[in-house]
Scaffold this motif. Structure first.
Motif, PDB file in Angstrom:
ATOM      1  N   GLN A  97      11.985  20.330  11.019  1.00  0.00           N
ATOM      2  CA  GLN A  97      11.278  21.503  11.626  1.00  0.00           C
ATOM      3  C   GLN A  97      10.077  22.121  11.951  1.00  0.00           C
ATOM      4  N   CYS A  98       9.218  21.205  11.539  1.00  0.00           N
ATOM      5  CA  CYS A  98       7.591  21.378  11.719  1.00  0.00           C
ATOM      6  C   CYS A  98       7.104  20.335  12.510  1.00  0.00           C
ATOM      7  N   ALA A  99       6.717  20.473  13.867  1.00  0.00           N
ATOM      8  CA  ALA A  99       6.258  19.529  14.662  1.00  0.00           C
ATOM      9  C   ALA A  99       5.365  18.670  14.198  1.00  0.00           C
ATOM     10  N   ALA A 100       4.034  19.291  13.590  1.00  0.00           N
ATOM     11  CA  ALA A 100       2.929  18.664  13.094  1.00  0.00           C
ATOM     12  C   ALA A 100       3.513  17.466  11.876  1.00  0.00           C
ATOM     13  N   CYS A 101       4.215  18.160  11.195  1.00  0.00           N
ATOM     14  CA  CYS A 101       4.753  17.164  10.083  1.00  0.00           C
ATOM     15  C   CYS A 101       5.669  16.116  10.474  1.00  0.00           C
ATOM     16  N   GLY A 102       6.598  16.151  11.487  1.00  0.00           N
ATOM     17  CA  GLY A 102       7.238  15.163  12.249  1.00  0.00           C
ATOM     18  C   GLY A 102       6.243  13.997  12.611  1.00  0.00           C
ATOM     19  N   TYR A 103       5.240  14.603  13.519  1.00  0.00           N
ATOM     20  CA  TYR A 103       4.211  13.569  14.000  1.00  0.00           C
ATOM     21  C   TYR A 103       3.653  12.832  13.158  1.00  0.00           C
ATOM     22  N   MET A 104       3.186  13.459  11.703  1.00  0.00           N
ATOM     23  CA  MET A 104       2.584  12.813  10.880  1.00  0.00           C
ATOM     24  C   MET A 104       3.484  11.750  10.354  1.00  0.00           C
ATOM     25  N   MET A 105       4.616  11.859   9.868  1.00  0.00           N
ATOM     26  CA  MET A 105       5.789  10.994   9.445  1.00  0.00           C
ATOM     27  C   MET A 105       5.751   9.712  10.715  1.00  0.00           C
ATOM     28  N   GLU A 106       5.754  10.232  11.961  1.00  0.00           N
ATOM     29  CA  GLU A 106       6.083   9.269  13.103  1.00  0.00           C
ATOM     30  C   GLU A 106       4.773   8.356  13.049  1.00  0.00           C
ATOM     31  N   SER A 107       3.563   8.809  12.736  1.00  0.00           N
ATOM     32  CA  SER A 107       2.397   8.058  12.771  1.00  0.00           C
ATOM     33  C   SER A 107       2.663   6.971  11.943  1.00  0.00           C
ATOM     34  N   ILE A 108       3.083   7.075  10.969  1.00  0.00           N
ATOM     35  CA  ILE A 108       3.328   5.900   9.901  1.00  0.00           C
ATOM     36  C   ILE A 108       4.683   4.914  10.109  1.00  0.00           C
ATOM     37  N   ALA A 109       5.730   5.840  10.741  1.00  0.00           N
ATOM     38  CA  ALA A 109       6.851   5.177  11.018  1.00  0.00           C
ATOM     39  C   ALA A 109       6.671   4.148  12.241  1.00  0.00           C
ATOM     40  N   ALA A 110       5.887   4.545  13.164  1.00  0.00           N
ATOM     41  CA  ALA A 110       5.559   3.877  14.308  1.00  0.00           C
ATOM     42  C   ALA A 110       4.709   2.524  14.025  1.00  0.00           C
ATOM     43  N   MET A 111       4.195   2.425  13.042  1.00  0.00           N
ATOM     44  CA  MET A 111       3.398   1.084  12.759  1.00  0.00           C
ATOM     45  C   MET A 111       4.302  -0.116  12.953  1.00  0.00           C
ATOM     46  N   PRO A 112       3.510  -0.886  13.558  1.00  0.00           N
ATOM     47  CA  PRO A 112       4.056  -2.530  13.915  1.00  0.00           C
ATOM     48  C   PRO A 112       4.793  -3.016  12.914  1.00  0.00           C
ATOM     49  N   PRO A 113       5.850  -3.742  12.989  1.00  0.00           N
ATOM     50  CA  PRO A 113       6.543  -4.541  11.889  1.00  0.00           C
ATOM     51  C   PRO A 113       5.742  -5.284  10.858  1.00  0.00           C
ATOM     52  N   ASP A 114       4.435  -5.977  11.365  1.00  0.00           N
ATOM     53  CA  ASP A 114       3.807  -6.613  10.493  1.00  0.00           C
ATOM     54  C   ASP A 114       3.032  -5.563   9.380  1.00  0.00           C
ATOM     55  N   VAL A 115       2.724  -4.456  10.085  1.00  0.00           N
ATOM     56  CA  VAL A 115       2.115  -3.359   9.018  1.00  0.00           C
ATOM     57  C   VAL A 115       3.311  -2.898   8.182  1.00  0.00           C
ATOM     58  N   GLN A 116       4.438  -2.747   8.659  1.00  0.00           N
ATOM     59  CA  GLN A 116       5.224  -2.112   7.902  1.00  0.00           C
ATOM     60  C   GLN A 116       5.750  -2.827   6.568  1.00  0.00           C
ATOM     61  N   ILE A 176       7.497  20.363   0.485  1.00  0.00           N
ATOM     62  CA  ILE A 176       7.273  21.187  -0.394  1.00  0.00           C
ATOM     63  C   ILE A 176       8.512  22.291  -0.350  1.00  0.00           C
ATOM     64  N   LYS A 177       9.634  21.821   0.224  1.00  0.00           N
ATOM     65  CA  LYS A 177      10.713  22.707   0.196  1.00  0.00           C
ATOM     66  C   LYS A 177      11.624  22.314  -0.988  1.00  0.00           C
ATOM     67  N   ILE A 203       0.921  -1.311  -0.029  1.00  0.00           N
ATOM     68  CA  ILE A 203      -0.166  -0.041  -0.068  1.00  0.00           C
ATOM     69  C   ILE A 203       0.673   1.329  -0.082  1.00  0.00           C
ATOM     70  N   LYS A 204       0.576   2.171  -1.278  1.00  0.00           N
ATOM     71  CA  LYS A 204       1.554   3.335  -1.118  1.00  0.00           C
ATOM     72  C   LYS A 204       0.950   4.578  -0.171  1.00  0.00           C
ATOM     73  N   ILE A 205       1.997   5.047   0.452  1.00  0.00           N
ATOM     74  CA  ILE A 205       1.699   6.428   1.376  1.00  0.00           C
ATOM     75  C   ILE A 205       2.601   7.308   0.919  1.00  0.00           C
ATOM     76  N   ASP A 206       1.758   8.257   0.728  1.00  0.00           N
ATOM     77  CA  ASP A 206       2.739   9.726   0.688  1.00  0.00           C
ATOM     78  C   ASP A 206       2.368  10.805   1.757  1.00  0.00           C
ATOM     79  N   VAL A 207       3.389  11.357   2.282  1.00  0.00           N
ATOM     80  CA  VAL A 207       3.287  12.109   3.432  1.00  0.00           C
ATOM     81  C   VAL A 207       3.500  13.434   2.801  1.00  0.00           C
ATOM     82  N   LEU A 208       2.632  14.338   2.685  1.00  0.00           N
ATOM     83  CA  LEU A 208       3.078  15.776   2.039  1.00  0.00           C
ATOM     84  C   LEU A 208       3.400  16.626   3.626  1.00  0.00           C
ATOM     85  N   THR A 209       4.392  17.183   3.358  1.00  0.00           N
ATOM     86  CA  THR A 209       5.040  18.141   4.436  1.00  0.00           C
ATOM     87  C   THR A 209       5.498  19.362   4.043  1.00  0.00           C
TER      88      THR A 209
END
Length: 134
Positions: A17-36, A46-47, A6-12
């Motif tokens: 440097q952006c806390a909310a953007c970091g939390y968005m990335m971390e929500s995906i990165a913290a998925m358990p190994p079976d989901v990973q 967008i920089k 399943i393809k996931i794109d996180v637009l940041t």
């Protein structure tokens, strides 16, 4: 034959440097190994030009946003684990993968491998205006 992911794109703006953007990335990165094993994800800052192009391609409206299989799913809302699981399951390419994902609904986030998973996704690596995406 490898299983389709399943393809996931996180637009940041910038997950470093952006806390909310970091939390968005971390929500995906913290998925358990079976989901990973079933997902493939990438940060699009967008920089840089590639991130701007991806934002326009996906018809992004706000930052940060999690797009799953091209759908704008979590716009400026950091998802709970169960919400992510449900949205991944909706977009699973096969009924078997859908059931496998749903079976992990009670598992919860796994923060032990978050740094490794963020590095694998290239989080924070392409956040300068002059950076390029491989």
């Amino acid at each position: 034959m490898s299983e389709q992911k399943i393809k996931i794109d996180v637009l940041t703006l910038d997950s470093v440097q952006c806390a909310a953007c970091g939390y968005m990335m971390e929500s995906i990165a913290a998925m358990p190994p079976d989901v990973q094993e079933m997902i493939e994800y990438k940060e699009w800052s967008i920089k840089n030009q590639a991130g701007i192009q991806k934002f326009l391609e996906l018809n992004g409206r706000v930052l940060p946003t999690i797009c799953i299989e091209g759908d704008l799913v979590f716009e400026s809302v950091i998802p709970q684990y169960e919400e992510l699981i449900d949205e991944l399951a909706k977009r699973a390419p096969t009924p078997e993968m859908r059931e496998r994902i749903l079976s992990l609904r009670d598992k919860g986030f796994d923060f032990d491998r978050i740094k490794e998973n963020l590095e694998k996704a290239g989080a924070g690596l392409h956040t300068r205006r002059d950076s390029t995406v491989e």
